[in-house]
Design an enzyme around this catalytic site. Structure first.
Site, PDB file in Angstrom:
ATOM      1  N   HIS A 143     -22.042  14.484   4.970  1.00 38.50           N
ATOM      2  CA  HIS A 143     -23.144  14.207   5.758  1.00 38.50           C
ATOM      3  C   HIS A 143     -23.121  14.908   6.979  1.00 38.50           C
ATOM      4  CE1 HIS A 143     -23.912  10.946   2.724  1.00 38.50           C
ATOM      5  NE2 HIS A 143     -25.317  11.223   3.151  1.00 38.50           N
ATOM      6  N   LYS A 147     -24.385  10.979  11.725  1.00 37.91           N
ATOM      7  CA  LYS A 147     -24.255   9.778  10.795  1.00 37.91           C
ATOM      8  C   LYS A 147     -23.177   8.942  11.380  1.00 37.91           C
ATOM      9  CE  LYS A 147     -24.050   8.232   5.978  1.00 37.91           C
ATOM     10  NZ  LYS A 147     -24.956   7.178   6.214  1.00 37.91           N
TER      11      LYS A 147
HETATM   12  N1  LIG Z   1     -31.327   4.540   1.943  1.00 39.02           N
HETATM   13  C1  LIG Z   1     -31.668   5.893   2.266  1.00 39.02           C
HETATM   14  O1  LIG Z   1     -32.077   6.714   1.165  1.00 39.02           O
HETATM   15  C2  LIG Z   1     -31.236   6.314   3.465  1.00 39.02           C
HETATM   16  C3  LIG Z   1     -30.616   5.857   4.346  1.00 39.02           C
HETATM   17  N2  LIG Z   1     -30.493   6.191   5.670  1.00 39.02           N
HETATM   18  C4  LIG Z   1     -30.058   5.305   6.849  1.00 39.02           C
HETATM   19  O2  LIG Z   1     -31.196   5.012   7.392  1.00 39.02           O
HETATM   20  C5  LIG Z   1     -30.537   4.567   8.794  1.00 39.02           C
HETATM   21  C6  LIG Z   1     -31.323   5.491   9.636  1.00 39.02           C
HETATM   22  O3  LIG Z   1     -30.968   6.913   9.352  1.00 39.02           O
HETATM   23  P1  LIG Z   1     -31.800   7.988  10.474  1.00 39.02           P
HETATM   24  O4  LIG Z   1     -33.195   8.100  10.690  1.00 39.02           O
HETATM   25  O5  LIG Z   1     -31.190   9.252   9.984  1.00 39.02           O
HETATM   26  O6  LIG Z   1     -30.971   7.563  11.804  1.00 39.02           O
HETATM   27  P2  LIG Z   1     -31.644   7.876  13.407  1.00 39.02           P
HETATM   28  O7  LIG Z   1     -30.242   7.253  14.206  1.00 39.02           O
HETATM   29  O8  LIG Z   1     -32.267   9.069  13.293  1.00 39.02           O
HETATM   30  O9  LIG Z   1     -32.728   6.696  13.509  1.00 39.02           O
HETATM   31  C7  LIG Z   1     -32.688   5.254  13.653  1.00 39.02           C
HETATM   32  C8  LIG Z   1     -33.728   4.961  14.498  1.00 39.02           C
HETATM   33  O10 LIG Z   1     -33.666   3.231  14.865  1.00 39.02           O
HETATM   34  C9  LIG Z   1     -33.547   3.245  16.078  1.00 39.02           C
HETATM   35  N3  LIG Z   1     -33.379   1.747  16.318  1.00 39.02           N
HETATM   36  C10 LIG Z   1     -32.051   1.392  16.785  1.00 39.02           C
HETATM   37  N4  LIG Z   1     -31.707   0.093  16.906  1.00 39.02           N
HETATM   38  C11 LIG Z   1     -33.225  -0.289  16.618  1.00 39.02           C
HETATM   39  C12 LIG Z   1     -33.867  -1.846  16.708  1.00 39.02           C
HETATM   40  N5  LIG Z   1     -33.063  -3.007  17.115  1.00 39.02           N
HETATM   41  N6  LIG Z   1     -35.178  -1.880  16.110  1.00 39.02           N
HETATM   42  C13 LIG Z   1     -35.709  -0.665  15.587  1.00 39.02           C
HETATM   43  N7  LIG Z   1     -34.955   0.609  15.864  1.00 39.02           N
HETATM   44  C14 LIG Z   1     -33.979   0.748  16.189  1.00 39.02           C
HETATM   45  C15 LIG Z   1     -32.859   4.272  16.856  1.00 39.02           C
HETATM   46  O11 LIG Z   1     -33.158   4.227  18.055  1.00 39.02           O
HETATM   47  P3  LIG Z   1     -31.915   5.071  19.140  1.00 39.02           P
HETATM   48  O12 LIG Z   1     -31.744   6.299  18.567  1.00 39.02           O
HETATM   49  O13 LIG Z   1     -32.404   4.661  20.563  1.00 39.02           O
HETATM   50  O14 LIG Z   1     -30.727   3.873  18.869  1.00 39.02           O
HETATM   51  C16 LIG Z   1     -33.424   5.319  15.914  1.00 39.02           C
HETATM   52  O15 LIG Z   1     -34.598   6.080  16.523  1.00 39.02           O
HETATM   53  C17 LIG Z   1     -28.775   4.865   8.716  1.00 39.02           C
HETATM   54  O16 LIG Z   1     -28.406   3.754   8.372  1.00 39.02           O
HETATM   55  C18 LIG Z   1     -29.062   6.058   7.553  1.00 39.02           C
HETATM   56  O17 LIG Z   1     -27.750   5.833   7.061  1.00 39.02           O
HETATM   57  C19 LIG Z   1     -30.798   7.575   5.789  1.00 39.02           C
HETATM   58  C20 LIG Z   1     -31.263   8.343   5.013  1.00 39.02           C
HETATM   59  C21 LIG Z   1     -31.618   8.040   3.799  1.00 39.02           C
HETATM   60  O1  LIG Z   2     -27.437   8.902   6.986  1.00 36.44           O
HETATM   61  C1  LIG Z   2     -27.853   9.702   6.334  1.00 36.44           C
HETATM   62  O2  LIG Z   2     -28.385  10.659   6.657  1.00 36.44           O
HETATM   63  C2  LIG Z   2     -27.947   9.308   4.814  1.00 36.44           C
HETATM   64  N1  LIG Z   2     -27.473   7.672   4.630  1.00 36.44           N
HETATM   65  C3  LIG Z   2     -27.785   7.094   3.132  1.00 36.44           C
HETATM   66  C4  LIG Z   2     -26.115   6.819   2.865  1.00 36.44           C
HETATM   67  O3  LIG Z   2     -25.547   6.457   3.645  1.00 36.44           O
HETATM   68  O4  LIG Z   2     -26.057   6.770   1.610  1.00 36.44           O
HETATM   69  C5  LIG Z   2     -28.440   8.081   2.063  1.00 36.44           C
HETATM   70  C6  LIG Z   2     -28.298   9.592   2.335  1.00 36.44           C
HETATM   71  O5  LIG Z   2     -27.188  10.212   1.836  1.00 36.44           O
HETATM   72  C7  LIG Z   2     -28.847  10.072   3.854  1.00 36.44           C
END
Ligand SMILES: NC(=O)C1=CN([C@@H]2O[C@H](COP(=O)(O)OP(=O)(O)OC[C@H]3O[C@@H](n4cnc5c(N)ncnc54)[C@H](OP(=O)(O)O)[C@@H]3O)[C@@H](O)[C@H]2O)C=CC1
Ligand SMILES: O=C(O)C1=N[C@H](C(=O)O)C[C@H](O)C1
Length: 251
Positions: A143, A147
């Site tokens: 990744h 992350k």
């Molecule tokens: N299930 C799936 O298919 C996937 C899962 N993911 C997961 O999703 C999550 C987010 O990924 P990603 O978008 O890349 O991460 P990012 O860090 O880009 O986005 C997360 C956002 O959530 C915000 N945040 C932090 N605390 C809070 C809160 N208390 N309430 C609301 N929002 C909050 C962050 O703000 P700030 O930056 O200010 O802290 C940021 O803007 C990760 O855990 C990732 O592993 C990602 C891709 C695919």
């Molecule tokens: O953080 C990410 O970007 C992603 N997180 C998920 C994971 O932890 O498996 C899914 C995806 O691979 C992207």
């Protein structure tokens, strides 16, 4: 029409999902939640879920593990179904999600892509054939350097899907740096690589004597996860209490 709250709306995934929903007449983001807001969204943004006073059919969550407890409080209080996509959750948070799902619809999936959710099924079949023949099982995930959690939620879910069909004595090995002994045949090795802008790669190896089988998924853009999350949100709209996963959406 599904009215959704985007939890983590200003993060990488929140922005991609907002773009997809802008071009989909069957779903609308009616509010967002994110601690930081630069005002670019067309919908109202709240700095905390507890302050969100907009009614919705479903919440889509891509935020941070530390945000999950307050999210579940809100889900319980308002009885709004939630699609939980955030990874890196603690065992206690996972247990609470199961408990909350006895009263409200919850869909939890570490990976929203069609590819990974199909591989879960393939791995069960592969593990049933190769493990009894003595093949070693290893997972490598790669990744981007932003992350936070390791190993990925997907790597753990891939391992879990195989463990379901294997003997109870299989266990996960995350680190071999302190070992001075040969590989235990009952290990499922899980290794994490972090670098650059890699969107997400997962590779499962079945390594036997003189042959290796590799099952690999590569995400080339975050849109594969975002599209799956939008489908899941539409699926969950109006659903009764229960713990759902992407298998229910894809079926
Ligand atoms: N299930 C799936 O298919 C996937 C899962 N993911 C997961 O999703 C999550 C987010 O990924 P990603 O978008 O890349 O991460 P990012 O860090 O880009 O986005 C997360 C956002 O959530 C915000 N945040 C932090 N605390 C809070 C809160 N208390 N309430 C609301 N929002 C909050 C962050 O703000 P700030 O930056 O200010 O802290 C940021 O803007 C990760 O855990 C990732 O592993 C990602 C891709 C695919
Ligand atoms: O953080 C990410 O970007 C992603 N997180 C998920 C994971 O932890 O498996 C899914 C995806 O691979 C992207």
């Amino acid at each position: 029409m599904t009215r959704a709250i985007m939890h983590g709306c200003n993060g990488h995934m929140g922005r991609v999902i907002t773009g997809i929903c802008d071009n989909d007449k069957d779903i609308e983001i009616v509010a967002g939640v994110d601690p930081f807001d630069d005002g670019h969204n067309t919908y109202p943004v709240f700095s905390s879920i507890k302050d969100c006073n907009i009614e919705a059919d479903v919440i889509i969550d891509f935020a941070a593990a530390k945000a999950i407890d307050a999210l579940l409080d809100y889900v319980e209080e308002k009885k709004v179904p939630v699609v939980v996509c955030t990874t890196g959750l603690s065992d206690e948070q996972i247990a609470r999600i199961k408990d909350v799902s006895t009263r409200v619809a919850v869909l939890k999936s570490a990976n929203m892509s069609l590819g990974i959710n199909t591989i879960f099924k393939l791995l069960k079949e592969a593990a049933k054939v190769f493990a009894p023949e003595g093949f070693d099982i290893e997972i490598v995930e790669k990744h981007h350097n932003k992350k936070i959690d390791a190993p990925s939620g997907t790597a753990l879910a891939l391992a879990d899907s195989m463990k379901e069909v294997l003997d109870d004595d299989y266990f996960y090995r995350y680190d071999r740096s302190q070992l001075r002994e040969k590989r235990n045949p009952k290990e499922i090795g899980i290794s994490a690589v972090r670098g650059g802008t890699i969107v997400g790669e997962h590779e499962v190896f079945f390594a036997g004597e003189d042959e290796v089988i590799e099952i690999k998924h590569t995400a080339y853009s975050k849109a594969v996860f975002a599209k799956g999350a939008v489908s899941a949100a539409k699926f969950l709209n109006g659903k009764g209490a229960g713990l759902y996963d992407m298998g229910d959406v894809i079926a």
